[in-house]
Scaffold this motif. Structure first.
Motif, short mmCIF file in Angstrom:
data_model
loop_
_atom_site.label_atom_id
_atom_site.label_comp_id
_atom_site.label_asym_id
_atom_site.label_seq_id
_atom_site.Cartn_x
_atom_site.Cartn_y
_atom_site.Cartn_z
N VAL A 1 0.86 -1.19 0.00
CA VAL A 1 0.00 0.00 0.00
C VAL A 1 0.89 1.23 0.00
N LEU A 2 0.63 2.16 -0.91
CA LEU A 2 1.43 3.37 -1.06
C LEU A 2 0.71 4.57 -0.42
N GLU A 3 1.49 5.38 0.28
CA GLU A 3 0.99 6.68 0.73
C GLU A 3 1.52 7.73 -0.24
N THR A 4 0.61 8.39 -0.94
CA THR A 4 1.01 9.30 -2.01
C THR A 4 0.28 10.63 -1.91
N SER A 5 0.81 11.61 -2.62
CA SER A 5 0.14 12.91 -2.80
C SER A 5 0.31 13.33 -4.25
N GLU A 6 -0.76 13.87 -4.81
CA GLU A 6 -0.71 14.34 -6.19
C GLU A 6 -0.46 15.85 -6.23
N PHE A 7 0.32 16.27 -7.22
CA PHE A 7 0.62 17.68 -7.43
C PHE A 7 0.58 17.96 -8.92
N VAL A 8 0.53 19.23 -9.26
CA VAL A 8 0.74 19.68 -10.63
C VAL A 8 2.11 20.34 -10.68
N GLY A 9 3.00 19.79 -11.51
CA GLY A 9 4.35 20.31 -11.61
C GLY A 9 4.63 20.84 -13.00
N ALA A 10 5.71 21.59 -13.13
CA ALA A 10 6.12 22.17 -14.41
C ALA A 10 7.45 21.54 -14.83
N LEU A 11 7.51 21.12 -16.09
CA LEU A 11 8.73 20.53 -16.64
C LEU A 11 9.66 21.63 -17.15
N GLU A 12 10.93 21.43 -16.96
CA GLU A 12 11.94 22.41 -17.35
C GLU A 12 13.08 21.68 -18.06
N ALA A 13 13.44 22.17 -19.25
CA ALA A 13 14.51 21.53 -20.02
C ALA A 13 15.83 21.59 -19.26
N GLU A 14 16.65 20.57 -19.48
CA GLU A 14 17.96 20.51 -18.82
C GLU A 14 18.81 21.71 -19.20
N ASP A 15 18.71 22.14 -20.45
CA ASP A 15 19.47 23.30 -20.91
C ASP A 15 18.63 24.02 -21.95
N ARG A 16 18.50 25.34 -21.81
CA ARG A 16 17.67 26.13 -22.73
C ARG A 16 18.31 27.49 -22.92
N VAL A 17 18.49 27.88 -24.18
CA VAL A 17 19.15 29.15 -24.50
C VAL A 17 18.24 29.95 -25.43
N VAL A 18 17.99 31.21 -25.06
CA VAL A 18 17.25 32.13 -25.92
C VAL A 18 18.26 32.92 -26.75
N LEU A 19 18.11 32.88 -28.06
CA LEU A 19 19.06 33.54 -28.96
C LEU A 19 18.55 34.94 -29.33
N ARG A 20 19.42 35.93 -29.14
CA ARG A 20 19.17 37.29 -29.56
C ARG A 20 20.38 37.78 -30.34
N PRO A 21 20.20 38.73 -31.28
CA PRO A 21 21.35 39.22 -32.05
C PRO A 21 22.30 40.02 -31.18
N GLU A 22 23.58 40.00 -31.53
CA GLU A 22 24.58 40.79 -30.82
C GLU A 22 24.86 42.11 -31.55
N ALA A 23 24.11 42.35 -32.61
CA ALA A 23 24.21 43.62 -33.35
C ALA A 23 22.89 43.86 -34.07
N ASP A 24 22.53 45.12 -34.23
CA ASP A 24 21.33 45.46 -35.00
C ASP A 24 21.58 45.14 -36.47
N GLY A 25 20.54 44.74 -37.18
CA GLY A 25 20.70 44.45 -38.60
C GLY A 25 19.44 43.87 -39.20
N ARG A 26 19.54 43.58 -40.49
CA ARG A 26 18.41 43.02 -41.22
C ARG A 26 18.68 41.56 -41.54
N VAL A 27 17.68 40.72 -41.34
CA VAL A 27 17.83 39.29 -41.58
C VAL A 27 17.91 39.04 -43.09
#
Length: 410
Positions: free
Chosen positions: A36-62
């Motif tokens: 018999v298990l004693e448990t509790s339920e929750f709502v959790g959020a998953l998070e990537a092991e590594d995540r990088v947001v890319l932004r330009p290092e200079a203004d310009g046109r794509v």
């Protein structure tokens, strides 16, 4: 399974019982000891092991986009290119300035070497003139030469000394010129590096391996330093963030089992608590716990999931939820018992009546704990080996004759 199924579907009508109503067909399960298990339920959020947001290092046109959303890329993979015409021109100019400075340095080195050679000759001339002067001075003192010869020797010595000083000044000037050209080279190299870096800044590359996220820009868009170009997500392993109420903090520890639940509430993936925050979230009065899961491809960064923390496991009994009836706030089950034997009724030969075995339903008060899957944990009221009715419960009252549907089908 904690309870073994001992009955099947009814395939024929119940037999008549002499002197009473026909038995009700039911399904029975035998109560067995299990974990018999004693448990509790929750709502959790998953998070990537590594995540990088890319932004330009200079203004310009794509001007070019090299990947598409969902592509798997390696570290240093080009993602996007900004217009770089001006940067290339600046790099070319910086390289030309550096080459000119290096040429000036070569010239300055040659001048220094020539000045040093002249200084060496001038020093040799001074040494020779000094030697001649001393020799003639001795001869004049001896009366072998006139005073006029000594004056000429002195003049030659003074001239040589002056030439040596001039040569030494030329050496110092050549050294200063060389130092200036070396400074020019350093400045030119710095300008070249800045121009190259600016050119490199025009190409956005992935710093890590992962999956390309959404790309909200398109070719022709003008972007700035604050523009989000895309994200690179490494989600082969995901961390689950759970906010555990402070009341449970004493039980919370690294190593506790954690289950991710599917849409039916069944465990889909299993992991363990890998981190417990040392502080309490003051706003929510909860403790942050993390668990790591290997992604089977169905999970996403930022996804909210149902999760269950297993606080403890111990031997006990479970009863199916279908067996439970509730009356006036109390919980009951029906158990199968043998009917009392009438001593006046004759016993068939060899104990065979020709009819399937019949039992009666007895209502039993039970105390239940937490629900586990499709069963309740039984705190009290049942013992291992007893049979509970799990189908046809609504047709029963205390003492109702019952018979296994499987037995009736035979």
């Amino acid at each position: 399974m904690l309870l073994s199924m001992v009955a099947g579907a009814c395939q024929s009508g119940p037999p008549e019982v002499q002197g009473g109503p026909p038995p009700v067909p039911v399904e029975l399960q035998t109560v067995q000891s299990s974990t018999v298990l004693e448990t509790s339920e929750f709502v959790g959020a998953l998070e990537a092991e590594d995540r990088v947001v890319l932004r330009p290092e200079a203004d310009g046109r794509v001007v070019e986009i090299f990947v598409r959303p969902g592509d798997v890329v390696q570290a240093r993979t080009p993602i996007l290119q900004l217009r770089a015409d001006r940067s290339r021109a600046e790099v070319s100019g910086a390289i030309a300035n550096l080459e000119a400075a290096q040429s000036s340095r070569n010239t300055a080195v040659a001048r220094l070497r020539a000045a040093e050679a002249d200084a060496d000759r001038a020093a040799a001339d001074v040494s020779l003139a000094e030697s001649d002067y001393r020799r003639i001075e001795l001869l004049v003192s001896a009366g072998a030469l006139s005073r006029q010869e000594l004056d000429r020797a002195r003049n030659r010595r003074d001239t040589a000394i002056a030439s040596r000083r001039a040569a030494e000044e030329n050496v110092r000037a050549a050294e200063a010129s060389l130092r200036e050209t070396e400074s020019q080279i350093a400045r030119a190299q710095a300008n070249r590096n800045i121009a190259v870096e600016d050119l490199q800044d025009r190409q956005v590359i992935s710093p890590i391996a992962g999956v390309v996220g959404n790309i909200p820009v398109k070719v022709g868009d003008l972007v700035t330093l604050s523009t989000t170009l895309t994200s690179i997500i490494q989600n082969s392993t995901l961390d689950l963030n759970i906010a555990v109420p402070i009341e449970r903090s004493r039980q919370l520890r690294v190593g506790l089992p954690v289950e991710l639940l599917d849409e039916q509430g069944k465990p889909a993936l299993r992991g363990r608590i890998s981190f417990v925050a040392p502080e309490v979230s003051s706003g929510e009065q909860s403790v942050l716990a993390k668990a790591s899961f290997t992604n089977d491809g169905s999970l996403r960064d930022g996804q909210l999931v149902r999760t269950r923390v297993v606080w403890s496991s111990q031997p006990g009994l479970l009863v199916p939820t279908a067996a439970i009836t509730r009356i006036a706030g109390q919980t009951f089950v029906y158990i199968a018992e043998q009917p009392e034997v009438n001593p006046d009724q004759p016993t068939p030969p060899n104990g065979q009546s020709g009819q399937p075995p019949m039992q009666v339903a007895r209502q039993r008060l039970v105390q239940l704990g937490d629900i586990q899957g499709n069963s309740y944990r039984v705190i009290s009221g049942l013992q291992p080996g007893e049979q509970v009715v799990v189908s046809g419960v609504l047709n029963l009252t205390e003492g109702t004759p019952i018979m296994s549907a499987q037995a009736m089908a035979q």
